[in-house]
Design an enzyme around this catalytic site. Structure first.
Site, PDB file in Angstrom:
ATOM      1  N   ASN A   9       0.892  -0.926   0.221  1.00 46.47           N
ATOM      2  CA  ASN A   9       0.042   0.169   0.019  1.00 46.47           C
ATOM      3  C   ASN A   9       1.040   1.200  -0.141  1.00 46.47           C
ATOM      4  O   ASN A   9       0.441   2.103  -0.670  1.00 46.47           O
ATOM      5  CB  ASN A   9      -0.961   0.077   1.067  1.00 46.47           C
ATOM      6  N   HIS A 104      -8.199  -1.342   5.896  1.00 44.54           N
ATOM      7  CA  HIS A 104      -8.467  -2.415   6.252  1.00 44.54           C
ATOM      8  C   HIS A 104      -9.103  -3.375   5.256  1.00 44.54           C
ATOM      9  O   HIS A 104      -9.880  -2.929   4.423  1.00 44.54           O
ATOM     10  CB  HIS A 104      -9.604  -2.310   7.658  1.00 44.54           C
TER      11      HIS A 104
HETATM   12  C1  GRF Z   1      -3.419  -4.777   3.729  1.00 41.73           C
HETATM   13  O1  GRF Z   1      -4.117  -5.890   3.542  1.00 41.73           O
HETATM   14  C2  GRF Z   1      -3.935  -3.762   4.779  1.00 41.73           C
HETATM   15  O2  GRF Z   1      -5.340  -3.680   4.318  1.00 41.73           O
HETATM   16  C3  GRF Z   1      -3.777  -4.386   6.050  1.00 41.73           C
HETATM   17  O3  GRF Z   1      -2.559  -4.733   6.179  1.00 41.73           O
HETATM   18  C4  GRF Z   1      -2.271  -5.212   4.727  1.00 41.73           C
HETATM   19  C5  GRF Z   1      -0.762  -4.533   4.511  1.00 41.73           C
HETATM   20  O4  GRF Z   1      -0.277  -5.007   3.175  1.00 41.73           O
HETATM   21  N1  GRF Z   1      -4.144  -3.255   7.241  1.00 41.73           N
HETATM   22  P1  GRF Z   1       0.888  -4.194   2.682  1.00 41.73           P
HETATM   23  O5  GRF Z   1       1.947  -4.307   3.571  1.00 41.73           O
HETATM   24  O6  GRF Z   1       0.393  -2.734   2.308  1.00 41.73           O
HETATM   25  O7  GRF Z   1       1.195  -4.880   1.296  1.00 41.73           O
END
Ligand code: GRF
Length: 192
Positions: A9, A104
């Site tokens: 993300n 989330h």
């Molecule tokens: C994502 O699925 C987010 O929704 C959750 O943790 C995960 C993080 O994934 N809170 P990344 O580290 O961004 O790949």
């Protein structure tokens, strides 16, 4: 940017900034895990990367103070939790009320709360027999996944889904709605 893991993300947010879709600068990337992939991404881009976790300091209050100091020293206006798996101390929530945003991987308020992270979320969605799932961007308050919902987007749950295939479909949506919501927040005056 606060994160605990691979930071996909975070990478999506950096991509949106590079494309000019999100007018922002990542002032700090902070992780409770020294080996978080997101910290490596930050270092590669010359973004200040900090490892800070509760066990590194003497008390909860000291942790809260250290986190606040890091955020203020780097002049952070908006805190994005991009897969940050630890609770935010209430003093930090109070200092940044309406300015801490979490992503989330479910349609809150379903499948949120303590223990609902990563694979556990998608396993629970499949166990419940849901036909849709999705991602939620929300403000952070003192509860667990309880702050005001800012954006949601749905994905179908397919009959042959595994937690992994569902997670991948939800993650693609996360990568779209998180930067979009941050852009919307940063262009509006205040949210609380
Ligand atoms: C994502 O699925 C987010 O929704 C959750 O943790 C995960 C993080 O994934 N809170 P990344 O580290 O961004 O790949």
């Amino acid at each position: 940017m606060l994160l605990s893991g691979r930071g996909s993300n975070f990478a999506a947010i950096l991509g949106a900034i590079e494309r000019g879709e999100l007018l922002a600068e990542v002032a700090l990337c902070l992780s409770n895990r020294a080996d978080a992939g997101g910290l490596t991404t930050a270092r590669e881009r010359g973004i200040p990367a900090v490892h800070l976790s509760r066990p590194m300091v003497a008390s909860d209050d000291a942790f809260s103070a250290a986190l606040l100091t890091a955020l203020t020293e780097h002049q952070v206006d908006l805190v994005a939790l991009a897969g940050y798996l630890k609770p935010i101390p209430s003093a930090v929530v109070a200092a940044y009320r309406g300015r801490i945003v979490n992503i989330h991987p479910s349609l809150l308020p379903s499948f949120g709360g303590a223990g609902m992270y990563g694979r556990h979320v998608h396993e629970a969605v499949l166990r419940a027999g849901c036909k849709v799932s999705g991602a939620t961007v929300h403000l952070v308050d003192d509860g667990y996944d309880t702050g005001r919902i800012l954006a949601q987007s749905c994905v179908p749950v397919l009959d042959d889904d595994t937690p992994e295939t569902l997670a991948a479909r939800v993650l693609a949506v996360e990568h779209r709605i998180f930067p979009q919501t941050l852009a919307r927040l940063l262009s509006s005056t205040s949210v609380d």
